[in-house]
Design a protein around this motif. Structure first.
Motif, mmCIF file in Angstrom:
data_model
loop_
_atom_site.group_PDB
_atom_site.id
_atom_site.type_symbol
_atom_site.label_atom_id
_atom_site.label_comp_id
_atom_site.label_asym_id
_atom_site.label_seq_id
_atom_site.Cartn_x
_atom_site.Cartn_y
_atom_site.Cartn_z
ATOM 1 N N THR A 1 1.244 -1.659 -8.182
ATOM 2 C CA THR A 1 1.321 -1.530 -6.717
ATOM 3 C C THR A 1 0.009 -1.954 -6.043
ATOM 4 O O THR A 1 -0.537 -1.206 -5.228
ATOM 5 C CB THR A 1 1.659 -0.077 -6.339
ATOM 6 O OG1 THR A 1 0.673 0.805 -6.920
ATOM 7 C CG2 THR A 1 3.029 0.323 -6.830
ATOM 8 N N PRO A 2 -0.502 -3.127 -6.363
ATOM 9 C CA PRO A 2 -1.778 -3.546 -5.761
ATOM 10 C C PRO A 2 -1.700 -3.717 -4.242
ATOM 11 O O PRO A 2 -2.666 -3.438 -3.531
ATOM 12 C CB PRO A 2 -2.089 -4.874 -6.461
ATOM 13 C CG PRO A 2 -0.768 -5.370 -6.953
ATOM 14 C CD PRO A 2 0.000 -4.138 -7.311
ATOM 15 N N LEU A 3 -0.553 -4.178 -3.728
ATOM 16 C CA LEU A 3 -0.434 -4.354 -2.284
ATOM 17 C C LEU A 3 -0.530 -3.016 -1.558
ATOM 18 O O LEU A 3 -1.128 -2.920 -0.490
ATOM 19 C CB LEU A 3 0.898 -5.021 -1.944
ATOM 20 C CG LEU A 3 0.949 -6.547 -1.946
ATOM 21 C CD1 LEU A 3 2.371 -7.022 -1.775
ATOM 22 C CD2 LEU A 3 0.069 -7.112 -0.841
ATOM 23 N N CYS A 4 0.078 -1.988 -2.138
ATOM 24 C CA CYS A 4 0.097 -0.670 -1.501
ATOM 25 C C CYS A 4 -1.311 -0.118 -1.285
ATOM 26 O O CYS A 4 -1.525 0.713 -0.399
ATOM 27 C CB CYS A 4 0.901 0.318 -2.335
ATOM 28 S SG CYS A 4 2.686 0.010 -2.325
ATOM 29 N N GLU A 5 -2.265 -0.575 -2.088
ATOM 30 C CA GLU A 5 -3.627 -0.048 -1.997
ATOM 31 C C GLU A 5 -4.629 -1.082 -1.491
ATOM 32 O O GLU A 5 -5.826 -0.831 -1.481
ATOM 33 C CB GLU A 5 -4.055 0.477 -3.368
ATOM 34 C CG GLU A 5 -3.149 1.598 -3.878
ATOM 35 C CD GLU A 5 -3.565 2.124 -5.238
ATOM 36 O OE1 GLU A 5 -4.552 1.617 -5.793
ATOM 37 O OE2 GLU A 5 -2.896 3.042 -5.734
ATOM 38 N N ALA A 6 -4.132 -2.229 -1.054
ATOM 39 C CA ALA A 6 -5.021 -3.291 -0.580
ATOM 40 C C ALA A 6 -5.458 -3.040 0.854
ATOM 41 O O ALA A 6 -4.823 -2.300 1.601
ATOM 42 C CB ALA A 6 -4.316 -4.645 -0.676
ATOM 43 N N LYS A 7 -6.546 -3.676 1.236
ATOM 44 C CA LYS A 7 -7.013 -3.606 2.616
ATOM 45 C C LYS A 7 -6.424 -4.776 3.384
ATOM 46 O O LYS A 7 -6.801 -5.928 3.182
ATOM 47 C CB LYS A 7 -8.544 -3.650 2.680
ATOM 48 C CG LYS A 7 -9.085 -3.533 4.101
ATOM 49 C CD LYS A 7 -10.614 -3.544 4.122
ATOM 50 C CE LYS A 7 -11.128 -3.399 5.555
ATOM 51 N NZ LYS A 7 -12.620 -3.401 5.629
ATOM 52 N N MET A 8 -5.475 -4.475 4.265
ATOM 53 C CA MET A 8 -4.868 -5.482 5.128
ATOM 54 C C MET A 8 -4.043 -4.755 6.184
ATOM 55 O O MET A 8 -3.711 -3.583 6.000
ATOM 56 C CB MET A 8 -3.994 -6.465 4.336
ATOM 57 C CG MET A 8 -2.724 -5.858 3.751
ATOM 58 S SD MET A 8 -1.599 -7.103 3.041
ATOM 59 C CE MET A 8 -2.541 -7.685 1.642
ATOM 60 N N PRO A 9 -3.739 -5.419 7.306
ATOM 61 C CA PRO A 9 -2.907 -4.773 8.319
ATOM 62 C C PRO A 9 -1.612 -4.243 7.714
ATOM 63 O O PRO A 9 -0.971 -4.932 6.909
ATOM 64 C CB PRO A 9 -2.652 -5.896 9.330
ATOM 65 C CG PRO A 9 -3.833 -6.804 9.174
ATOM 66 C CD PRO A 9 -4.174 -6.771 7.716
ATOM 67 N N LEU A 10 -1.235 -3.034 8.089
ATOM 68 C CA LEU A 10 -0.084 -2.404 7.457
ATOM 69 C C LEU A 10 1.203 -3.182 7.707
ATOM 70 O O LEU A 10 2.080 -3.226 6.836
ATOM 71 C CB LEU A 10 0.064 -0.963 7.954
ATOM 72 C CG LEU A 10 1.135 -0.113 7.266
ATOM 73 C CD1 LEU A 10 0.955 -0.106 5.754
ATOM 74 C CD2 LEU A 10 1.126 1.308 7.818
ATOM 75 N N MET A 11 1.334 -3.809 8.862
ATOM 76 C CA MET A 11 2.524 -4.619 9.123
ATOM 77 C C MET A 11 2.617 -5.774 8.128
ATOM 78 O O MET A 11 3.693 -6.044 7.575
ATOM 79 C CB MET A 11 2.499 -5.165 10.557
ATOM 80 C CG MET A 11 2.747 -4.125 11.633
ATOM 81 S SD MET A 11 2.746 -4.830 13.311
ATOM 82 C CE MET A 11 4.249 -5.799 13.278
#
Length: 257
Positions: free
Chosen positions: A121-131
């Motif tokens: 789940t790398p996306l779930c913990e990445a820094k980026m706009p939630l949308m």
């Protein structure tokens, strides 16, 4: 049951130009069988028709996501629809699949995603706009491969739940929001992973979101009550001003910038 060999044959014999609608997270075998054919995620608001049209087939007090599925199914030019009707989606999806089977003259393939392989789940913990993050998670369902690597960020807030029908609610969260709940299961490609779905982080303020009239609102409310910094929130078709105000006030009072 995941997906039968007969249903896989139906998918693989579709024309290369076929458009296939998916609901929920179909098994990897189904995604691989679709191959390069066009995939349309029927959980998303694709057609610009009035959702009230679906009251001819579904109660108005029904999950807005499944009402959206019905609306898309009625208006899109599809060659087949693949619907996860198992615990990885919900029982209500089976009802929608049955109604679509009665109304449309295309294969409506019911599956149950019991996949156990973890993709991370790398996306779930990445820094980026939630949308952007949530859209990437939803789009990733259409691929049989994992996401590119993303470095985890230090979380300042959490979003637990399903992808909302109206993504505008996600605009108010910081880029350092970690995603939990069924959306996390989506990225991991294991929608029926109860341990992963109920995982939370008690150290960060978390909004526990449920789509109104979805069965998962019960667990969202339960987990929010147990969480030391949790807020239960549900929203129907669109995000109203009061819902946005609740999100903003909760995050601000929690010290989240």
């Amino acid at each position: 049951m995941g997906i039968s060999s007969q249903d896989l044959k139906i998918i693989t014999t579709l024309a290369d130009s076929a458009q296939v609608g998916i609901v929920g997270v179909p098994p990897l075998k189904a995604i691989k069988a679709i191959g390069t054919r066009t995939i349309l995620d029927l959980d998303e608001a694709i057609v610009k028709q009035n959702i009230e049209e679906t009251i001819l087939y579904l109660p108005r007090v029904y999950c807005a996501i499944l009402r959206t599925v019905m609306l898309n199914g009625l208006h899109l030019d599809l060659d087949a629809i693949i619907i996860d009707v198992g615990p990885g989606k919900c029982d209500a999806a089976r009802h929608v699949a049955t109604i679509l089977s009665d109304k449309l003259k295309i294969p409506i393939i019911q599956t149950r995603n019991n996949d156990q392989q973890n993709f991370g789940t790398p996306l779930c913990e990445a820094k980026m706009p939630l949308m952007d993050k949530m859209q990437a998670i939803c789009t990733g369902v259409q691929r049989p491969t994992t996401h590119d690597n993303h470095k985890p960020c230090v979380p300042t807030a959490g979003f637990w739940g399903v992808p909302p029908r109206d993504f505008s609610i996600l605009r108010y969260f910081p880029d350092t929001t970690h995603v939990f709940g069924w959306a996390r299961c989506m990225e991991n490609k294991t929608p029926d992973n109860w341990q992963l779905e109920t995982m939370t982080d008690n150290a960060i303020p978390t909004i526990f979101f449920g789509q109104s009239f979805c069965a998962k609102t019960a667990m969202a409310k339960h987990l929010a009550a147990r969480h030391p910094k949790g807020l239960f929130l549900d929203s129907d078709v669109t995000t109203g001003n009061s819902t946005r105000a609740k999100v903003q006030a909760f995050l601000e009072l929690s010290g989240v910038s």
